[in-house]
Design a protein around this motif. Structure first.
Motif, PDB file in Angstrom:
ATOM      1  N   THR A 187     111.913  95.952  37.598  1.00 51.89           N
ATOM      2  CA  THR A 187     112.186  97.095  36.585  1.00 51.89           C
ATOM      3  C   THR A 187     113.358  96.789  35.672  1.00 51.89           C
ATOM      4  O   THR A 187     114.054  97.644  35.307  1.00 51.89           O
ATOM      5  N   GLY A 188     113.867  95.541  35.208  1.00 49.60           N
ATOM      6  CA  GLY A 188     114.701  95.007  34.231  1.00 49.60           C
ATOM      7  C   GLY A 188     115.797  94.569  35.005  1.00 49.60           C
ATOM      8  O   GLY A 188     116.539  94.243  34.070  1.00 49.60           O
ATOM      9  N   ALA A 189     116.002  94.379  36.021  1.00 51.34           N
ATOM     10  CA  ALA A 189     117.276  93.853  36.365  1.00 51.34           C
ATOM     11  C   ALA A 189     117.590  92.284  36.071  1.00 51.34           C
ATOM     12  O   ALA A 189     118.430  91.699  35.665  1.00 51.34           O
ATOM     13  N   ARG A 190     116.348  91.678  35.957  1.00 50.62           N
ATOM     14  CA  ARG A 190     116.339  90.062  35.445  1.00 50.62           C
ATOM     15  C   ARG A 190     116.952  90.223  34.217  1.00 50.62           C
ATOM     16  O   ARG A 190     117.718  89.237  33.955  1.00 50.62           O
ATOM     17  N   GLU A 191     116.289  90.777  33.321  1.00 49.25           N
ATOM     18  CA  GLU A 191     116.552  90.831  32.069  1.00 49.25           C
ATOM     19  C   GLU A 191     117.953  91.111  31.428  1.00 49.25           C
ATOM     20  O   GLU A 191     118.884  90.435  30.926  1.00 49.25           O
ATOM     21  N   ALA A 192     118.619  92.223  32.459  1.00 52.34           N
ATOM     22  CA  ALA A 192     120.212  92.766  32.263  1.00 52.34           C
ATOM     23  C   ALA A 192     120.911  91.407  32.758  1.00 52.34           C
ATOM     24  O   ALA A 192     121.736  91.189  31.978  1.00 52.34           O
ATOM     25  N   ILE A 193     120.547  91.011  33.874  1.00 53.27           N
ATOM     26  CA  ILE A 193     121.513  89.846  34.254  1.00 53.27           C
ATOM     27  C   ILE A 193     121.490  88.584  33.557  1.00 53.27           C
ATOM     28  O   ILE A 193     122.415  87.874  33.178  1.00 53.27           O
ATOM     29  N   GLU A 194     120.390  88.328  33.154  1.00 53.40           N
ATOM     30  CA  GLU A 194     120.179  86.930  32.142  1.00 53.40           C
ATOM     31  C   GLU A 194     120.859  87.201  30.704  1.00 53.40           C
ATOM     32  O   GLU A 194     121.324  86.449  30.338  1.00 53.40           O
ATOM     33  N   ALA A 195     120.912  88.345  30.439  1.00 57.02           N
ATOM     34  CA  ALA A 195     121.431  88.669  29.114  1.00 57.02           C
ATOM     35  C   ALA A 195     123.064  88.544  29.173  1.00 57.02           C
ATOM     36  O   ALA A 195     123.921  88.545  28.353  1.00 57.02           O
ATOM     37  N   GLU A 196     123.458  88.778  30.473  1.00 54.87           N
ATOM     38  CA  GLU A 196     124.963  88.232  30.730  1.00 54.87           C
ATOM     39  C   GLU A 196     125.313  86.861  30.837  1.00 54.87           C
ATOM     40  O   GLU A 196     126.388  86.437  31.167  1.00 54.87           O
ATOM     41  N   GLY A 197     124.214  86.207  30.718  1.00 47.04           N
ATOM     42  CA  GLY A 197     124.256  84.702  30.724  1.00 47.04           C
ATOM     43  C   GLY A 197     124.192  84.067  32.055  1.00 47.04           C
ATOM     44  O   GLY A 197     124.800  82.901  32.362  1.00 47.04           O
ATOM     45  N   LEU A 198     123.831  84.866  33.080  1.00 49.83           N
ATOM     46  CA  LEU A 198     123.610  84.383  34.289  1.00 49.83           C
ATOM     47  C   LEU A 198     122.098  83.972  34.994  1.00 49.83           C
ATOM     48  O   LEU A 198     121.210  85.017  34.578  1.00 49.83           O
ATOM     49  N   PRO A 199     122.170  82.997  35.758  1.00 52.94           N
ATOM     50  CA  PRO A 199     120.917  82.780  36.258  1.00 52.94           C
ATOM     51  C   PRO A 199     120.532  83.727  37.302  1.00 52.94           C
ATOM     52  O   PRO A 199     121.464  84.276  37.988  1.00 52.94           O
ATOM     53  N   TYR A 200     119.145  84.168  37.519  1.00 49.77           N
ATOM     54  CA  TYR A 200     118.904  85.319  38.507  1.00 49.77           C
ATOM     55  C   TYR A 200     117.808  84.736  39.227  1.00 49.77           C
ATOM     56  O   TYR A 200     116.703  84.032  38.815  1.00 49.77           O
ATOM     57  N   ARG A 201     117.994  84.739  40.708  1.00 49.94           N
ATOM     58  CA  ARG A 201     116.737  84.646  41.662  1.00 49.94           C
ATOM     59  C   ARG A 201     116.585  85.619  42.495  1.00 49.94           C
ATOM     60  O   ARG A 201     117.670  86.378  43.032  1.00 49.94           O
ATOM     61  N   TYR A 202     115.428  85.709  43.204  1.00 51.60           N
ATOM     62  CA  TYR A 202     115.255  86.802  44.180  1.00 51.60           C
ATOM     63  C   TYR A 202     114.179  86.319  45.384  1.00 51.60           C
ATOM     64  O   TYR A 202     113.466  85.084  44.985  1.00 51.60           O
ATOM     65  N   LEU A 203     114.261  86.772  46.769  1.00 52.28           N
ATOM     66  CA  LEU A 203     113.473  86.297  47.744  1.00 52.28           C
ATOM     67  C   LEU A 203     112.013  86.925  47.436  1.00 52.28           C
ATOM     68  O   LEU A 203     110.883  86.462  47.749  1.00 52.28           O
ATOM     69  N   LEU A 204     111.848  88.355  47.560  1.00 53.52           N
ATOM     70  CA  LEU A 204     110.601  89.165  47.526  1.00 53.52           C
ATOM     71  C   LEU A 204     110.579  89.963  46.178  1.00 53.52           C
ATOM     72  O   LEU A 204     111.522  90.358  45.796  1.00 53.52           O
ATOM     73  N   ASP A 205     109.443  90.124  45.920  1.00 54.12           N
ATOM     74  CA  ASP A 205     109.044  91.035  44.895  1.00 54.12           C
ATOM     75  C   ASP A 205     108.011  92.212  45.340  1.00 54.12           C
ATOM     76  O   ASP A 205     107.795  92.073  46.557  1.00 54.12           O
ATOM     77  N   LEU A 206     107.791  92.949  44.437  1.00 63.60           N
ATOM     78  CA  LEU A 206     106.798  94.099  45.035  1.00 63.60           C
ATOM     79  C   LEU A 206     105.587  93.844  45.388  1.00 63.60           C
ATOM     80  O   LEU A 206     104.905  94.350  46.621  1.00 63.60           O
ATOM     81  N   ALA A 207     104.875  92.550  44.940  1.00 65.93           N
ATOM     82  CA  ALA A 207     103.767  92.237  45.509  1.00 65.93           C
ATOM     83  C   ALA A 207     103.924  91.669  46.782  1.00 65.93           C
ATOM     84  O   ALA A 207     103.182  91.734  47.801  1.00 65.93           O
ATOM     85  N   ASP A 208     104.975  90.960  46.930  1.00 62.93           N
ATOM     86  CA  ASP A 208     105.106  90.316  48.507  1.00 62.93           C
ATOM     87  C   ASP A 208     105.245  91.675  49.410  1.00 62.93           C
ATOM     88  O   ASP A 208     105.000  91.609  50.710  1.00 62.93           O
ATOM     89  N   LEU A 209     105.777  92.734  49.219  1.00 61.55           N
ATOM     90  CA  LEU A 209     105.771  93.987  49.922  1.00 61.55           C
ATOM     91  C   LEU A 209     104.586  94.941  49.914  1.00 61.55           C
ATOM     92  O   LEU A 209     104.716  96.076  50.207  1.00 61.55           O
TER      93      LEU A 209
END
Length: 187
Positions: free
Chosen positions: A163-185
Motif C-alpha cells: 500500500t505504498g511503503a516501497r514507493e515512499a521508502i525508495e523515494a528517500e533513496g533507500l533500497p527496500y526488501r520484505y519477507l512476506l506480502d499479502l499473497a503469502d498470507l
C-alpha cells in the motif's frame, strides 16, 4: 541482487503469521487507513517459533547489504531487530550485528538519547519494521538515525501490505526488501 532465503523456512513463517497474527475484521491502521484485516505481527515477532525464523530469514534477505547494526522505531521494530541480532550470534554463516531502538521522542532525562543501544554514530545500519503500510514509521526512524549520524543503508520489513511503503521508502533513496506480502498470507 537479492540474497537467497530458505524457501521452506519462508513457507513455515508464512503459515505461522497466518495462524498467529492475521485478524479479520474492520480496523484503522496507524496510517489512518481502514482495512478489513489486521496483521498483528507482534503475535509472531514475540512467538518462540516465529521470532527465530524472522531473524534468520531477514538476515538472509539482507546478507548482501553491508551493515553493523539493525533497528527501527519502537515498538514494532524492537523484536524484529533483536531476532536478527540473536540469529546472527547463533549462526556463524550470518554476519554478527548489534540491535538498537529508535525512540518516538527523545528522552528528557539521563543521557537524553533518541537511539538506544550500542552507538550508531558513523555506522552503517539497517532500518527494520514488522509491517509496512505507508512506510511512515520506518521513515521516522530513518530521519532520526540520519540526524544522529548513522548511515542508513536500506529498509527491510517482515510483511509488506502493498500500500505504498516501497514507493515512499525508495523515494528517500533507500533500497527496500520484505519477507512476506499479502499473497503469502492468503489476503
Amino acid at each position: 541482487m537479492t540474497s537467497q532465503i530458505n524457501p521452506q523456512a519462508k513457507a513455515e513463517l508464512a503459515a505461522l503469521v497466518r495462524e498467529l497474527a492475521v485478524v479479520h475484521g474492520k480496523v484503522t491502521l496507524s496510517s489512518g487507513k481502514q482495512a478489513d484485516y489486521y496483521v498483528d505481527l507482534r503475535r509472531a515477532t514475540l512467538h518462540h517459533a516465529a521470532a527465530p525464523l524472522i531473524g534468520r530469514l531477514l538476515a538472509q534477505l539482507t546478507a548482501d547489504w553491508d551493515y553493523a547494526a539493525v533497528g527501527g522505531l519502537t515498538l514494532g521494530a524492537d523484536p524484529v531487530a533483536t531476532a536478527m541480532m540473536h540469529a546472527s550470534a547463533a549462526d556463524p554463516a550470518l554476519r554478527t550485528v548489534d540491535s538498537f531502538v529508535v525512540r518516538k521522542a527523545q528522552k528528557a532525562h539521563g543521557l537524553q538519547r533518541s537511539v538506544e543501544g550500542p552507538d550508531v554514530v558513523g555506522k552503517r545500519v539497517l532500518a527494520v519494521e514488522d509491517t509496512s503500510t505507508t512506510g511512515g514509521s520506518v521513515l521516522t526512524a530513518v530521519t532520526t538515525l540520519r540526524e544522529v549520524g548513522a548511515e542508513v543503508i536500506g529498509v527491510a520489513t517482515v510483511v509488506d501490505r502493498g500500500t505504498g511503503a516501497r514507493e515512499a521508502i525508495e523515494a528517500e533513496g533507500l533500497p527496500y526488501r520484505y519477507l512476506l506480502d499479502l499473497a503469502d498470507l492468503g489476503l
